[in-house]
Every structure is written in C-alpha cells, then in structure tokens.
Design a protein around this motif. Structure first.
Motif, mmCIF file in Angstrom:
data_model
loop_
_atom_site.group_PDB
_atom_site.id
_atom_site.type_symbol
_atom_site.label_atom_id
_atom_site.label_comp_id
_atom_site.label_asym_id
_atom_site.label_seq_id
_atom_site.Cartn_x
_atom_site.Cartn_y
_atom_site.Cartn_z
ATOM 1 N N VAL A 196 -21.355 5.842 -15.439
ATOM 2 C CA VAL A 196 -20.319 5.389 -15.667
ATOM 3 C C VAL A 196 -19.356 4.953 -14.493
ATOM 4 N N LYS A 197 -18.655 5.579 -15.078
ATOM 5 C CA LYS A 197 -16.317 6.408 -14.891
ATOM 6 C C LYS A 197 -17.031 6.972 -13.208
ATOM 7 N N ALA A 198 -17.240 7.338 -13.271
ATOM 8 C CA ALA A 198 -18.013 7.975 -11.821
ATOM 9 C C ALA A 198 -18.155 6.465 -10.308
ATOM 10 N N ILE A 199 -19.338 6.001 -11.358
ATOM 11 C CA ILE A 199 -19.196 4.588 -9.864
ATOM 12 C C ILE A 199 -18.552 3.702 -9.606
ATOM 13 N N LEU A 200 -17.067 3.254 -10.741
ATOM 14 C CA LEU A 200 -15.992 2.437 -11.019
ATOM 15 C C LEU A 200 -15.091 3.449 -10.932
ATOM 16 N N GLY A 201 -14.951 4.380 -10.716
ATOM 17 C CA GLY A 201 -13.733 5.289 -9.839
ATOM 18 C C GLY A 201 -14.200 5.677 -7.879
ATOM 19 N N PHE A 219 0.668 -0.956 0.074
ATOM 20 C CA PHE A 219 -0.225 0.012 0.309
ATOM 21 C C PHE A 219 0.725 0.817 0.125
ATOM 22 N N ASP A 220 2.178 0.971 -0.102
ATOM 23 C CA ASP A 220 2.904 2.273 0.139
ATOM 24 C C ASP A 220 3.354 3.563 -0.611
ATOM 25 N N TYR A 221 2.093 3.087 -2.222
ATOM 26 C CA TYR A 221 2.512 4.100 -3.503
ATOM 27 C C TYR A 221 1.376 4.656 -3.634
ATOM 28 N N ALA A 222 0.272 4.173 -2.613
ATOM 29 C CA ALA A 222 -0.967 5.263 -2.059
ATOM 30 C C ALA A 222 -0.594 5.657 -1.367
ATOM 31 N N GLU A 223 -0.425 5.160 -0.044
ATOM 32 C CA GLU A 223 -0.490 5.449 1.180
ATOM 33 C C GLU A 223 0.835 7.363 0.871
ATOM 34 N N LYS A 224 1.811 7.299 -0.583
ATOM 35 C CA LYS A 224 2.341 8.500 -0.795
ATOM 36 C C LYS A 224 1.784 9.426 -0.970
ATOM 37 N N HIS A 225 0.394 8.974 -1.561
ATOM 38 C CA HIS A 225 -0.433 10.335 -2.515
ATOM 39 C C HIS A 225 -1.719 10.200 -1.672
ATOM 40 N N TRP A 226 -1.866 9.918 -0.325
ATOM 41 C CA TRP A 226 -3.076 9.923 -0.078
ATOM 42 C C TRP A 226 -3.646 11.130 -0.001
ATOM 43 N N ARG A 227 -2.967 12.051 0.183
ATOM 44 C CA ARG A 227 -4.066 13.577 0.342
ATOM 45 C C ARG A 227 -4.806 13.658 -0.790
ATOM 46 N N HIS A 228 -4.277 13.350 -2.323
ATOM 47 C CA HIS A 228 -5.349 13.739 -2.883
ATOM 48 C C HIS A 228 -6.050 12.553 -3.145
ATOM 49 N N ILE A 229 -5.693 11.215 -3.466
ATOM 50 C CA ILE A 229 -6.305 10.051 -3.450
ATOM 51 C C ILE A 229 -7.619 10.922 -2.419
ATOM 52 N N TYR A 230 -7.477 10.983 -1.692
ATOM 53 C CA TYR A 230 -8.732 10.849 -0.866
ATOM 54 C C TYR A 230 -9.324 12.332 -0.797
ATOM 55 N N GLN A 231 -9.113 13.945 -1.618
ATOM 56 C CA GLN A 231 -9.246 14.710 -2.085
ATOM 57 C C GLN A 231 -10.165 14.227 -3.345
ATOM 58 N N TRP A 232 -9.501 13.207 -4.092
ATOM 59 C CA TRP A 232 -10.339 12.734 -5.801
ATOM 60 C C TRP A 232 -12.072 11.829 -5.150
ATOM 61 N N GLY A 233 -11.323 10.985 -3.824
ATOM 62 C CA GLY A 233 -12.529 10.460 -3.597
ATOM 63 C C GLY A 233 -13.986 10.324 -3.095
ATOM 64 N N ASN A 234 -13.401 11.540 -2.419
ATOM 65 C CA ASN A 234 -14.970 12.715 -1.968
ATOM 66 C C ASN A 234 -15.094 13.744 -3.028
ATOM 67 N N TYR A 235 -14.468 14.195 -4.108
ATOM 68 C CA TYR A 235 -14.548 14.594 -5.456
ATOM 69 C C TYR A 235 -15.621 13.894 -5.621
ATOM 70 N N LEU A 236 -16.008 12.450 -6.224
ATOM 71 C CA LEU A 236 -16.608 11.155 -6.744
ATOM 72 C C LEU A 236 -17.771 11.375 -5.937
ATOM 73 N N GLU A 237 -18.092 10.778 -4.751
ATOM 74 C CA GLU A 237 -18.465 10.527 -3.964
ATOM 75 C C GLU A 237 -19.908 11.847 -3.990
ATOM 76 N N LYS A 238 -19.401 12.630 -3.979
ATOM 77 C CA LYS A 238 -20.367 14.385 -3.894
ATOM 78 C C LYS A 238 -20.613 14.119 -5.672
ATOM 79 N N MET A 239 -20.152 14.046 -6.678
ATOM 80 C CA MET A 239 -20.786 13.896 -8.311
ATOM 81 C C MET A 239 -21.590 12.745 -8.603
ATOM 82 N N VAL A 240 -21.192 11.296 -7.858
ATOM 83 C CA VAL A 240 -22.023 10.032 -7.712
ATOM 84 C C VAL A 240 -23.494 10.416 -6.984
ATOM 85 N N LYS A 241 -23.346 11.077 -5.555
ATOM 86 C CA LYS A 241 -24.747 11.487 -5.105
ATOM 87 C C LYS A 241 -25.978 12.553 -5.879
ATOM 88 N N LYS A 242 -25.189 13.531 -6.825
ATOM 89 C CA LYS A 242 -25.200 14.705 -7.223
ATOM 90 C C LYS A 242 -26.533 13.817 -8.838
#
Length: 636
Positions: A617-622, A562-585
C-alpha cells in the motif's frame, strides 16, 4: 477548512488583538476545551527537560520531566494565614535517618570480602570477625570519596541504625544507594533493593509497608552485598524518610482545566480567593524571535470571590538538589529580574516583588501581601540550557534561538519576562485561532489529540541553524523519516511549513551531500548529538521513499508553489523510479501467486484479492504522490 476561511479567521483574530493591544493586562476570552488527556506537556523546554503533567490536576503528584523523573515544584497559596497546596506532591524531598556518606561525614560498618555463613544479613549474626570500615567503600581515586578500599570481587556489609519507631508512623521510608556494579540490600534480613550499576546517579527505592512494619524500636540492620564485575568498585547506602514540612496545609479545591494549543489554564478555589494559573509556551508562536527558545513561564492571578480584601501570599518551593543531586545554586539580580541557576535549569522572578530563600538545596520563592499591595498577579519563568549541540557532518550547529551570537539564556529570560503579558496575549490569539479552526473542521480532527500535540511535538524536538542558514528540526534520532511522516498531519493543521521543511532537510542534505548512495532515502541520519550515518539496522526502503514523496507533495500543495520540489528534484526522481520498479516487481509476484492459486483451485470460481500489505500500500501511495508531482511540474 478552505484557504479563504482561514484568511478570514486570521483577520478576525488580528482585529481582536488590535482591540486589546492598548491594555497589556487585558486577556482574550478563548473558547474552552473540554479535553482530558492522560498526560501532556505544560512547558516545552528541551527534549531532556520539558515539564509534563499526568491527569487533570496538579496536586496529586509532582510534575515530571525527561523519562518520568519528578519535577519537585510545590505551589502554595496562603489566604488569611491558611495554607492551600495547588501544585506538587504532598511531601518534600526525603531527609536522612541514616545518610549516605556523601550526605554526611561518613558512617561506619562491618565488612567482609569472602562469602559468609547463612544469616549474615540478619540481626543476630556474629560479625565479631569482620573488619570495621568507614563509608564509602570502593576503589581509590574515584569521583566519589571512598574511605575504605575495596579491591576484591565481592563485599558484604552490615550497618546498624537506631530508629524511633513512633516517628516513622504515616511516613514513607526509602533506601538511597550508589553501587558499582551489582548490589542487593537487606533491611533486618528482608531484601529491599536489587540493582545494577547506578553510574553517578543515586538510586532510590521505597520500602514496602510490610518491611516498615517489621522495623523495631532502637537497633536495626541494613546489610548489603555488592559484586564488582570489573574495573572500579563502589558501595554506599542509607535510609531516608519523607519530609512532611507542609503537613498542615490543605489541598486547594480544583475547579477547572483548559488545554489550548500553546497554554494550559487551571483554576483553584483557596478559601475566599480564586487562583488562576497558566502554563505558557511562547516558543510555539510564529514569532521568529522566540521560536524554539528553551524558555516558558507560569503566570498566576488571584481574584477575591467574596468582594473583600484578603492577606494573600503565594509560594513556590523548588527542590534543585532533588532534581540534580549535589547541585551548586547561583543567584543574581539582573535588570529587575532575580535569576536562579541550578545545573542547567534557570528560574527567574521579579526581584522587586518576589523574595527568595535557599534552604537545604531548595529554592523557596514568595510573593507576599498580593492584594494589599495591589499586585494581584505575577510570573515565574523557567529556562533550560542544553550543554550539547548537534554535530552536523562535522560542524557544530547553534540552536535557532542562538542564531544571534550575542544571545544567551539569561538574556532570553529577561526579554520574555519583560514582555510576558504581551506574549501571553499573543498566545491567547493563537489559541483562539486554532480553536476556531478546529470548530470549522469538526468531525475531521479530534481536539483530544490535536491540542496537546503542539507542545508535545516541540518537547521532543530541537531547532538548529544549518550551515546554509536554513532551519533544522529534529528529535533525538536526527532525520527519522517515520517520525516526520507521523507528525505531518498535525504540522499541517498548525500551518508550520517551516517545521515541515525543517524535519525533511536532514534527509535531503544527507543524500544531496553524497553521504547516502542507495536508491531510497535513509531511515535516519544518526543519534543526537552526532549526525553522520544511519543508525537503523534495517533500511525499509519502500516505506522511506513513499513517505518522503508524500511529504514533499504535502509541502508543495500547502505552499502553493513547486519550488521546494524543484530544488530536490534529482532525488525525488530517483525515489520515484525506485518505487516504480518495486511496484512492478510486486505486481509480477502477485500475478505468479494468482497463477499458482488457480492451479491449486481449478474448481473454484472465487476471484483472488491481493492482501493489503502495508508495504504494498505504501508503495502505491508513494508512487501516486510521485505521479502527481510530475503533473505539477508540467503545469509550471
């Protein structure tokens, strides 16, 4: 294929490599591939210069480089005095019948600046009131020598040429020209060229057969009108004919082609001798020393098919001037290697075995008496050095092959040349590994796409060293997320974890260094050679976020850590939250659409099914990839 099977397969290939290592001439027998792509890269050197072939054979036309430009390399094998062409087109660079001023001491023509009467472009027109001048015509002080100053908006030119009609039979004719800005050229009154500004490159157009048939014995007219939009003006043009120097040479009999991951092998029958030809890309090996280096080679071997000795010579005729126009050719002998440079292209051969001759801008390399001297094989190395490097947030980055500051293209050529048989054997091992791997995954992946892709990928990418020492992998559009996403299934098959991470690094760096502040990743970070801002007008935020999350998950699962994801987690978290909002909309919008649909169709009992829109579909897969990354983080 499971990880366990992959390890067994790699061990199997390694053992075979050890068994053949004691004999550098011993080649590994690789399972042949019966695939026939319409075109594929033979030798990946650089995005601006990688050698490509169309179809199965090498002799229907010349090979190509960037944007379909001809790579005028002709291959000829002479067996007991009889010549066979196994590579390249059936004619050499065109020669002048009425040359450009830049190819000669100049030519004279009649010119006029005002619009003339009808018929000015035909033979019978009276041009006695026109002025006579010497080509080229244009603004004074240009990069191209102008002998007649043209400062008006328009110029009309009449050039008479004397031709021997019989000498033109069965030959193609061409108009070559330079213009600034818009030119129309006529042959005996018929339009043959209409072109915009040619910059510093010479334009070339073949004359249709219907025009050639109208050419007369003796005097003919080449007329031109050029319109200068603004600033500098230039006009020069001439008539050329194809060169059939090798017209008495037969075409070799094509026997087979075998496209592997790192090599393409050809076999030709030339009289009583078989020619075995291989294009090899050592830059695709996992070996860090050669990875991404802009050098490849063409190895060849001859085999007598009747058991007898034969007089065999092999020649390669490469037209440097055709490729690079007015090129200065340099030749030197360094540590047993004859190295020839034309512009940014380098060619190297064994100095002791191969003779070289420079003729009319062509380099002719010949290895004589191959069988008589006991040397039944040889190699031609190709290298290309790009003049520009990537400017990465204000810093010029070295290419990966230049990470050792003492490295230069000639040193790499000599190194690969000295070890070409060993490197080809390593390529055989690599090809066998991937062929076996593909056979275990039969039905899941198509060889027709998979095997050409490896070289095609590197032909459109550059590898550089980032300021932090890590690898960057990028195309002409640096950090283009959509291209990276399309390449991941192939890179996963080829186990190029380094290239996978290298393609995502520009995006992560761009975001983590504060150059990008939006809630989703950028579409790209700029055009080579400058990476500093997104070039795309549209953001495609949902697609970019989903792609980056899915690619990160692929790296984590392939890496087994998991080291690679951990290194970039701040932006992974940010992009994941963005998709959550977009899927909800999206879900809220679809709910509203369903309510409206029910009101409009109260009598209908048919259940509405949301359209499978690509972005949805992209939003759900992401989002699913993000949720899986969260679960993997918890399991650490």
């Amino acid at each position: 294929m499971t990880y366990y099977n992959g390890k067994l397969l790699m061990i199997f290939v390694y053992i075979i490599g050890l068994l053949t290592a004691c004999d550098s001439s011993e080649r590994i027998e690789v399972l042949r591939n019966d695939i026939h792509p319409s075109r594929h890269i033979l030798v990946p050197l650089a995005p601006t210069f990688s050698v490509e072939v169309a179809g199965d054979t090498l002799y229907h036309q010349y090979l190509h480089v960037f944007k379909g430009k001809d790579f005028p390399l002709m291959g000829l094998l002479y067996v007991d005095g009889k010549g066979y062409r196994f590579m390249g087109g059936d004619s050499l660079r065109i020669r002048a019948l009425a040359p450009l001023a830049g190819d000669s001491c100049g030519w004279k023509g009649k010119y006029f600046f005002l619009r003339p009467e009808e018929g000015w472009n035909k033979m019978g027109y009276d041009d006695s009131k026109w002025q006579e001048g010497s080509a080229a015509f244009g603004t004074e002080g240009l990069w191209y020598t102008t002998n007649t100053i043209w400062s008006a908006e328009n110029i009309y030119l009449r050039r008479h040429v004397t031709l021997n009609k019989e000498a033109l039979d069965n030959h193609k004719l061409y108009i070559r020209f330079l213009c600034d800005d818009i030119v129309t050229i006529f042959c005996n009154g018929d339009e043959v060229v209409h072109s915009n500004y040619t910059n510093k490159s010479v334009g070339c157009r073949q004359l249709p057969d219907t025009i050639v048939d109208k050419i007369k014995e003796g005097d003919n007219l080449l007329a031109a009108h050029c319109y200068n939009i603004s600033s500098n003006a230039l006009l020069d043009y001439g008539l050329y004919i194809e060169n059939k120097e090798y017209i008495d040479v037969d075409t070799a009999f094509f026997k087979s082609v075998d496209i592997q991951a790192t090599q393409t092998h050809y076999s030709f029958q030339c009289g009583d001798v078989e020619l075995q030809l291989s294009f090899v890309a050592p830059s695709l090996l996992q070996d860090q020393e050669y990875m991404g280096c802009p050098v490849g080679f063409l190895s060849y071997r001859i085999v007598s098919t009747d058991g007898q000795q034969h007089d065999v010579d092999i020649s390669f005729d490469m037209d440097m001037e055709w490729m690079f126009d007015r090129v200065k050719i340099k030749e030197s002998v360094e540590k047993d290697w004859r190295i020839i440079q034309g512009d940014s292209l380098y060619v190297a051969v064994k100095a002791e075995d191969v003779q070289s001759v420079c003729k009319d801008g062509r380099i002719i390399l010949t290895q004589k008496n191959m069988m008589r001297k006991g040397a039944d094989s040889g190699v031609v190395l190709l290298g290309y050095e790009e003049g520009e490097v990537l400017q990465y947030f204000g810093e010029n980055l070295p290419y990966y092959w230049q990470r050792n500051k003492n490295a230069n293209i000639k040193e790499v050529l000599r190194n690969i040349g000295d070890n070409y048989q060993t490197l080809q054997r390593k390529c055989d091992e690599t090809d066998m590994y991937y062929s076996q791997k593909l056979s275990l995954e039969k039905g899941k992946i198509k060889a027709e796409k998979m095997f050409p892709y490896y070289r095609n990928f590197l032909a459109t990418r550059r590898l550089s060293v980032a300021p932090d020492g890590e690898l960057l992998c990028y195309s002409n559009i640096v950090g283009r997320v959509r291209d990276a996403f399309d390449s991941f299934p192939y890179l996963m098959f080829y186990e190029r974890m380094d290239w996978m991470k290298g393609t995502l690094k520009p995006v992560f760096d761009f975001c983590e260094n504060g150059h990008w502040v939006k809630q989703f990743p950028p579409f790209d970070i700029g055009f080579f050679p400058i990476a500093i801002h997104q070039e795309s007008v549209n953001d495609y935020g949902i697609e970019m976020a989903a792609n980056m999350l899915m690619m990160t998950l692929a790296i984590v699962k392939t890496d087994g850590a998991f080291d690679y994801a951990e290194k970039h987690w701040r932006h992974i978290y940010q992009w994941g939250n963005y998709l959550e909002k977009m899927v909800k909309k999206q879900q809220e919008l679809m709910a509203e659409q369903r309510k409206d649909s029910v009101k409009q169709q109260e009598t209908s009992a048919v259940k509405q099914i949301p359209a499978a829109h690509k972005e949805e579909v992209k939003a759900i897969l992401g989002l699913k990839a993000y949720q899986e990354l969260i679960e993997l983080q918890k399991q650490r």
